[in-house]
Write a protein that holds these residues in place. Structure first.
Motif, PDB file in Angstrom:
ATOM      1  N   LEU A  11      -4.375  -5.929   7.030  1.00 33.82           N
ATOM      2  CA  LEU A  11      -5.291  -5.037   7.748  1.00 33.82           C
ATOM      3  C   LEU A  11      -5.687  -3.844   6.888  1.00 33.82           C
ATOM      4  O   LEU A  11      -6.856  -3.449   6.869  1.00 33.82           O
ATOM      5  N   ILE A  12      -4.733  -3.287   6.151  1.00 37.20           N
ATOM      6  CA  ILE A  12      -5.053  -2.168   5.255  1.00 37.20           C
ATOM      7  C   ILE A  12      -6.040  -2.625   4.192  1.00 37.20           C
ATOM      8  O   ILE A  12      -6.993  -1.912   3.867  1.00 37.20           O
ATOM      9  N   TRP A  13      -5.831  -3.832   3.661  1.00 39.52           N
ATOM     10  CA  TRP A  13      -6.749  -4.367   2.660  1.00 39.52           C
ATOM     11  C   TRP A  13      -8.158  -4.495   3.255  1.00 39.52           C
ATOM     12  O   TRP A  13      -9.146  -4.158   2.595  1.00 39.52           O
ATOM     13  N   LEU A  14      -8.262  -4.966   4.512  1.00 39.67           N
ATOM     14  CA  LEU A  14      -9.570  -5.082   5.162  1.00 39.67           C
ATOM     15  C   LEU A  14     -10.230  -3.715   5.318  1.00 39.67           C
ATOM     16  O   LEU A  14     -11.443  -3.575   5.097  1.00 39.67           O
ATOM     17  N   PHE A  15      -9.454  -2.711   5.695  1.00 40.76           N
ATOM     18  CA  PHE A  15     -10.011  -1.350   5.791  1.00 40.76           C
ATOM     19  C   PHE A  15     -10.572  -0.910   4.447  1.00 40.76           C
ATOM     20  O   PHE A  15     -11.681  -0.376   4.374  1.00 40.76           O
ATOM     21  N   HIS A  16      -9.819  -1.138   3.381  1.00 38.86           N
ATOM     22  CA  HIS A  16     -10.289  -0.707   2.060  1.00 38.86           C
ATOM     23  C   HIS A  16     -11.506  -1.515   1.603  1.00 38.86           C
ATOM     24  O   HIS A  16     -12.353  -0.979   0.878  1.00 38.86           O
ATOM     25  N   GLU A  17     -11.621  -2.747   2.024  1.00 40.35           N
ATOM     26  CA  GLU A  17     -12.822  -3.524   1.718  1.00 40.35           C
ATOM     27  C   GLU A  17     -14.033  -2.915   2.404  1.00 40.35           C
ATOM     28  O   GLU A  17     -15.110  -2.843   1.816  1.00 40.35           O
ATOM     29  N   THR A  22     -18.010   3.566  -0.200  1.00 42.14           N
ATOM     30  CA  THR A  22     -18.176   4.917   0.330  1.00 42.14           C
ATOM     31  C   THR A  22     -17.298   5.900  -0.437  1.00 42.14           C
ATOM     32  O   THR A  22     -16.398   5.496  -1.161  1.00 42.14           O
ATOM     33  N   PRO A  23     -17.516   7.181  -0.252  1.00 38.58           N
ATOM     34  CA  PRO A  23     -16.638   8.172  -0.877  1.00 38.58           C
ATOM     35  C   PRO A  23     -15.217   8.150  -0.295  1.00 38.58           C
ATOM     36  O   PRO A  23     -14.321   8.788  -0.818  1.00 38.58           O
ATOM     37  N   LEU A  24     -15.019   7.409   0.781  1.00 41.59           N
ATOM     38  CA  LEU A  24     -13.720   7.335   1.453  1.00 41.59           C
ATOM     39  C   LEU A  24     -12.872   6.176   0.949  1.00 41.59           C
ATOM     40  O   LEU A  24     -11.843   5.861   1.534  1.00 41.59           O
ATOM     41  N   ARG A  25     -13.268   5.535  -0.141  1.00 38.70           N
ATOM     42  CA  ARG A  25     -12.598   4.312  -0.610  1.00 38.70           C
ATOM     43  C   ARG A  25     -11.128   4.496  -0.955  1.00 38.70           C
ATOM     44  O   ARG A  25     -10.368   3.556  -0.916  1.00 38.70           O
ATOM     45  N   ASN A  26     -10.703   5.720  -1.266  1.00 41.56           N
ATOM     46  CA  ASN A  26      -9.305   5.975  -1.619  1.00 41.56           C
ATOM     47  C   ASN A  26      -8.503   6.586  -0.476  1.00 41.56           C
ATOM     48  O   ASN A  26      -7.416   7.103  -0.696  1.00 41.56           O
ATOM     49  N   ALA A  27      -9.026   6.504   0.730  1.00 43.66           N
ATOM     50  CA  ALA A  27      -8.347   7.089   1.885  1.00 43.66           C
ATOM     51  C   ALA A  27      -7.031   6.366   2.147  1.00 43.66           C
ATOM     52  O   ALA A  27      -6.947   5.144   2.076  1.00 43.66           O
ATOM     53  N   GLY A  28      -6.001   7.139   2.447  1.00 45.87           N
ATOM     54  CA  GLY A  28      -4.715   6.559   2.804  1.00 45.87           C
ATOM     55  C   GLY A  28      -4.731   6.143   4.264  1.00 45.87           C
ATOM     56  O   GLY A  28      -5.028   6.947   5.141  1.00 45.87           O
ATOM     57  N   ARG A  36       3.320  -5.595  21.320  1.00 48.03           N
ATOM     58  CA  ARG A  36       2.789  -6.943  21.550  1.00 48.03           C
ATOM     59  C   ARG A  36       1.534  -7.279  20.752  1.00 48.03           C
ATOM     60  O   ARG A  36       0.532  -7.706  21.304  1.00 48.03           O
ATOM     61  N   GLY A  37       1.579  -7.075  19.489  1.00 49.20           N
ATOM     62  CA  GLY A  37       0.455  -7.440  18.633  1.00 49.20           C
ATOM     63  C   GLY A  37      -0.624  -6.392  18.528  1.00 49.20           C
ATOM     64  O   GLY A  37      -1.531  -6.508  17.717  1.00 49.20           O
ATOM     65  N   ASN A  38      -0.562  -5.363  19.360  1.00 46.34           N
ATOM     66  CA  ASN A  38      -1.537  -4.286  19.265  1.00 46.34           C
ATOM     67  C   ASN A  38      -1.148  -3.362  18.111  1.00 46.34           C
ATOM     68  O   ASN A  38       0.016  -3.261  17.748  1.00 46.34           O
ATOM     69  N   TRP A  39      -2.117  -2.697  17.551  1.00 48.87           N
ATOM     70  CA  TRP A  39      -1.886  -1.832  16.405  1.00 48.87           C
ATOM     71  C   TRP A  39      -2.889  -0.695  16.395  1.00 48.87           C
ATOM     72  O   TRP A  39      -3.887  -0.727  17.106  1.00 48.87           O
ATOM     73  N   SER A  40      -2.599   0.297  15.594  1.00 47.73           N
ATOM     74  CA  SER A  40      -3.485   1.438  15.429  1.00 47.73           C
ATOM     75  C   SER A  40      -3.488   1.852  13.962  1.00 47.73           C
ATOM     76  O   SER A  40      -2.491   1.677  13.265  1.00 47.73           O
ATOM     77  N   ALA A  41      -4.588   2.410  13.516  1.00 47.44           N
ATOM     78  CA  ALA A  41      -4.710   2.881  12.139  1.00 47.44           C
ATOM     79  C   ALA A  41      -4.597   4.401  12.120  1.00 47.44           C
ATOM     80  O   ALA A  41      -5.228   5.089  12.925  1.00 47.44           O
ATOM     81  N   LEU A  42      -3.779   4.907  11.208  1.00 48.99           N
ATOM     82  CA  LEU A  42      -3.595   6.345  11.053  1.00 48.99           C
ATOM     83  C   LEU A  42      -4.066   6.787   9.680  1.00 48.99           C
ATOM     84  O   LEU A  42      -3.961   6.049   8.709  1.00 48.99           O
ATOM     85  N   THR A  43      -4.554   8.022   9.626  1.00 54.78           N
ATOM     86  CA  THR A  43      -4.953   8.604   8.352  1.00 54.78           C
ATOM     87  C   THR A  43      -4.259   9.949   8.181  1.00 54.78           C
ATOM     88  O   THR A  43      -3.784  10.549   9.146  1.00 54.78           O
ATOM     89  N   ASN A  44      -4.243  10.442   6.982  1.00 55.55           N
ATOM     90  CA  ASN A  44      -3.600  11.690   6.625  1.00 55.55           C
ATOM     91  C   ASN A  44      -4.463  12.868   7.104  1.00 55.55           C
ATOM     92  O   ASN A  44      -5.677  12.881   6.910  1.00 55.55           O
TER      93      ASN A  44
END
Length: 73
Positions: A11-17, A22-28, A36-44
């Motif tokens: 999933l992280i790889w998909l986000f970076h793709e 964009t200028p956000l390509r290096n975002a952590g 139960r299979g649900n997830w969330s994305a966090l940023t710094n």
């Protein structure tokens, strides 16, 4: 449409793709399980302050990916 399972790394790889041109390509980005299979994305917080559109961009991508992918246990 059934959801495909994916690991947090995939999933992280998909986000970076999505962010590659964009200028956000290096975002952590971190993927956390929320049950139960649900997830969330966090940023710094520091990166969100430097790039105000990071949170909205990640939220938009997360919405699209959550419709297609479940987090693998």
């Amino acid at each position: 449409m059934p959801q495909t399972t994916a690991t947090a790394d995939e999933l992280i790889w998909l986000f970076h793709e999505w962010l590659a041109g964009t200028p956000l390509r290096n975002a952590g980005i971190a993927i956390i399980p929320i049950g139960r299979g649900n997830w969330s994305a966090l940023t710094n917080a520091t990166q969100r302050r430097h790039h105000p559109d990071l949170a909205t961009t990640v939220a938009r991508i997360e919405k699209q990916l959550r419709a297609r992918f479940r987090l693998k246990d």
